[in-house]
Scaffold this motif. Structure first.
Motif, mmCIF file in Angstrom:
data_model
loop_
_atom_site.group_PDB
_atom_site.id
_atom_site.type_symbol
_atom_site.label_atom_id
_atom_site.label_comp_id
_atom_site.label_asym_id
_atom_site.label_seq_id
_atom_site.Cartn_x
_atom_site.Cartn_y
_atom_site.Cartn_z
ATOM 1 N N VAL A 224 0.848 -1.191 0.000
ATOM 2 C CA VAL A 224 0.000 0.000 0.000
ATOM 3 C C VAL A 224 0.881 1.238 0.000
ATOM 4 N N THR A 225 0.640 2.129 -0.930
ATOM 5 C CA THR A 225 1.426 3.365 -1.007
ATOM 6 C C THR A 225 0.579 4.610 -0.782
ATOM 7 N N ASP A 226 -0.715 4.448 -0.702
ATOM 8 C CA ASP A 226 -1.637 5.577 -0.628
ATOM 9 C C ASP A 226 -2.346 5.597 0.727
ATOM 10 N N LEU A 227 -2.431 6.766 1.339
ATOM 11 C CA LEU A 227 -3.072 6.879 2.654
ATOM 12 C C LEU A 227 -4.534 6.469 2.598
ATOM 13 N N ALA A 228 -5.238 6.855 1.546
ATOM 14 C CA ALA A 228 -6.655 6.503 1.427
ATOM 15 C C ALA A 228 -6.830 4.985 1.341
ATOM 16 N N SER B 65 5.338 -0.888 8.192
ATOM 17 C CA SER B 65 5.530 0.341 7.416
ATOM 18 C C SER B 65 7.007 0.502 7.066
ATOM 19 N N SER B 66 7.244 1.077 5.905
ATOM 20 C CA SER B 66 8.601 1.386 5.451
ATOM 21 C C SER B 66 8.591 2.827 4.971
ATOM 22 N N TYR B 67 9.161 3.700 5.788
ATOM 23 C CA TYR B 67 9.143 5.126 5.456
ATOM 24 C C TYR B 67 10.352 5.795 6.090
ATOM 25 N N VAL B 68 11.197 6.394 5.270
ATOM 26 C CA VAL B 68 12.352 7.133 5.769
ATOM 27 C C VAL B 68 11.855 8.524 6.149
ATOM 28 N N GLU C 55 4.815 7.236 -0.302
ATOM 29 C CA GLU C 55 5.798 8.166 -0.864
ATOM 30 C C GLU C 55 5.926 9.402 0.017
ATOM 31 N N GLY C 56 4.847 9.775 0.651
ATOM 32 C CA GLY C 56 4.836 10.883 1.605
ATOM 33 C C GLY C 56 3.856 10.569 2.703
ATOM 34 N N LEU C 57 4.154 11.044 3.897
ATOM 35 C CA LEU C 57 3.298 10.722 5.040
ATOM 36 C C LEU C 57 2.602 11.954 5.605
ATOM 37 N N TYR C 58 3.110 13.128 5.267
ATOM 38 C CA TYR C 58 2.585 14.362 5.845
ATOM 39 C C TYR C 58 1.858 15.169 4.773
ATOM 40 N N PRO C 59 0.625 15.601 5.055
ATOM 41 C CA PRO C 59 -0.112 16.385 4.063
ATOM 42 C C PRO C 59 0.501 17.771 3.885
ATOM 43 N N GLU C 60 0.174 18.388 2.772
ATOM 44 C CA GLU C 60 0.645 19.746 2.515
ATOM 45 C C GLU C 60 0.181 20.670 3.639
ATOM 46 N N GLY C 61 1.097 21.494 4.126
ATOM 47 C CA GLY C 61 0.778 22.407 5.208
ATOM 48 C C GLY C 61 0.873 21.795 6.588
ATOM 49 N N ALA D 92 8.806 11.064 17.609
ATOM 50 C CA ALA D 92 7.508 11.068 18.288
ATOM 51 C C ALA D 92 6.385 11.459 17.324
ATOM 52 N N THR D 93 6.661 12.407 16.454
ATOM 53 C CA THR D 93 5.641 12.866 15.512
ATOM 54 C C THR D 93 5.283 11.780 14.506
ATOM 55 N N VAL D 94 6.292 11.127 13.924
ATOM 56 C CA VAL D 94 5.989 10.101 12.918
ATOM 57 C C VAL D 94 5.330 8.891 13.557
ATOM 58 N N VAL D 95 5.766 8.504 14.766
ATOM 59 C CA VAL D 95 5.154 7.347 15.420
ATOM 60 C C VAL D 95 3.702 7.651 15.781
ATOM 61 N N ALA D 96 3.435 8.840 16.303
ATOM 62 C CA ALA D 96 2.059 9.203 16.634
ATOM 63 C C ALA D 96 1.176 9.184 15.389
ATOM 64 N N ARG D 97 1.697 9.718 14.292
ATOM 65 C CA ARG D 97 0.907 9.731 13.047
ATOM 66 C C ARG D 97 0.656 8.312 12.543
ATOM 67 N N LEU D 98 1.673 7.475 12.544
ATOM 68 C CA LEU D 98 1.507 6.105 12.077
ATOM 69 C C LEU D 98 0.530 5.319 12.961
ATOM 70 N N LEU D 99 0.628 5.508 14.275
ATOM 71 C CA LEU D 99 -0.291 4.801 15.169
ATOM 72 C C LEU D 99 -1.735 5.235 14.928
ATOM 73 N N CYS D 100 -1.927 6.518 14.631
ATOM 74 C CA CYS D 100 -3.280 7.006 14.344
ATOM 75 C C CYS D 100 -3.805 6.465 13.014
ATOM 76 N N LEU D 101 -2.928 6.216 12.056
ATOM 77 C CA LEU D 101 -3.345 5.687 10.763
ATOM 78 C C LEU D 101 -3.615 4.183 10.809
ATOM 79 N N VAL D 102 -2.734 3.440 11.458
ATOM 80 C CA VAL D 102 -2.838 1.980 11.461
ATOM 81 C C VAL D 102 -3.795 1.486 12.550
ATOM 82 N N LEU D 103 -3.871 2.215 13.669
ATOM 83 C CA LEU D 103 -4.720 1.842 14.804
ATOM 84 C C LEU D 103 -4.453 0.410 15.258
ATOM 85 N N PRO D 104 -3.196 0.095 15.586
ATOM 86 C CA PRO D 104 -2.876 -1.282 15.965
ATOM 87 C C PRO D 104 -3.254 -1.579 17.422
ATOM 88 N N SER D 105 -3.398 -2.866 17.706
ATOM 89 C CA SER D 105 -3.547 -3.320 19.086
ATOM 90 C C SER D 105 -2.196 -3.407 19.773
#
Length: 279
Positions: free
Chosen positions: A4-8, A51-54, A91-97, A125-138
């Motif tokens: 998966v490469t797309d947030l949607a 996830s694989s994201y530099v 390809e990107g994890l953060y929205p414009e702005g 901390a920022t990337v982990v918080a964002r990823l946890l909010c997207l994936v919602l893992p147990s």
């Protein structure tokens, strides 16, 4: 396995997923250390996301963001072998702005890696918080090689009340004792030989502790004698739970080292005096 490469697309998959979700966040260029995180979580969950994201937010202006090693084909192969359900490779994890940052304060982030890499843990901390909010893992697994990072993430999850279990997984070493790291790719044969002195220094500290030494400064000095590095950022025995500076090792501690060998900055650590109790 879905790549998966797309947030949607990730959100759509997550809405349809049922049961316990496991998560292993990485920056790619996967190796046996990453595989051990997947193996730890896989039996406990119904679906596993890697996830694989530099993450550019955790790199300083003079660090190795642009040359960080990448191997998307190898990453897919390893994840498929480990029965991963979703490899999330945006390809990107953060929205414009994007202007939000997550910061953990105190000794967890001010010292050691935090002192030598300003802004690093805010990016983590920022990337982990964002990823946890997207994936919602147990449950999410992180390696103990980045011990300070693991402690920061535990505090982040605790303080924000995020509904996820954080699992720390043992550091994996190569046969010569060198801690597995994606950055080991940069080491020349001579560099690698000298890089082994990091783990040797940590093992010497642990041996001195086992023989009865409790003074944190003298323990660190024991390790410094055998180092063959080009720059030593730190070698210290700190409290394991909060990375606080110690005079005497009277609680679970961690011996931690960061050094540059050749052009490569490496970190490593070992437990001293048991494991902490996480709250």
């Amino acid at each position: 396995m879905h790549v998966v490469t797309d947030l949607a697309e990730l959100r759509a998959w997550r809405r349809s997923a049922r049961g316990r979700i496991g998560f292993v966040p990485t920056m790619g260029f996967l190796h046996a250390g990453h595989a051990s995180l997947m193996d730890r979580v896989r039996p406990e969950v119904d679906a596993l996301v890697v996830s694989s994201y530099v993450n550019p937010l955790q790199f300083g202006p003079h660090e190795d963001l642009t040359r960080y090693p990448r191997d998307p084909t190898g990453d897919e192969r390893l994840c498929a072998d480990r029965d991963v359900d979703v490899l999330f490779r945006p390809e990107g994890l953060y929205p414009e702005g994007f202007v939000t940052a997550v910061t953990v304060h105190g000794s967890l982030t001010d010292r050691l890696e935090g002192a030598h890499r300003p802004g690093h843990f805010e990016g983590v901390a920022t990337v982990v918080a964002r990823l946890l909010c997207l994936v919602l893992p147990s449950v999410a697994a992180f390696g103990e090689k980045d011990w300070q990072q693991l402690a920061v993430i535990r505090r982040l999850v605790r303080d924000l009340g995020l509904p996820v279990e954080i699992v720390g997984c043992p550091l994996i070493r190569d046969e010569d004792g060198l801690a597995l790291s994606s950055r080991n790719k940069y080491l020349s044969p001579d560099d690698r030989k000298r890089a082994r002195t990091l783990s040797q220094a940590l093992f010497a500290i642990r041996a001195a502790f086992q023989l009865g030494e409790r003074d944190a400064r003298r323990l660190a000095e024991t390790g410094r004698h055998g180092l063959a590095v080009d720059r030593l950022d730190y070698l210290e025995v700190a409290a394991a739970a909060d990375l606080a500076e110690l005079q005497r090792v009277d609680r679970p501690a961690r011996a931690l080292v960061a050094a540059v060998v050749g052009t490569t900055r490496l970190i490593d650590n070992v437990a001293i005096g048991g494991e902490p109790t996480w709250t």
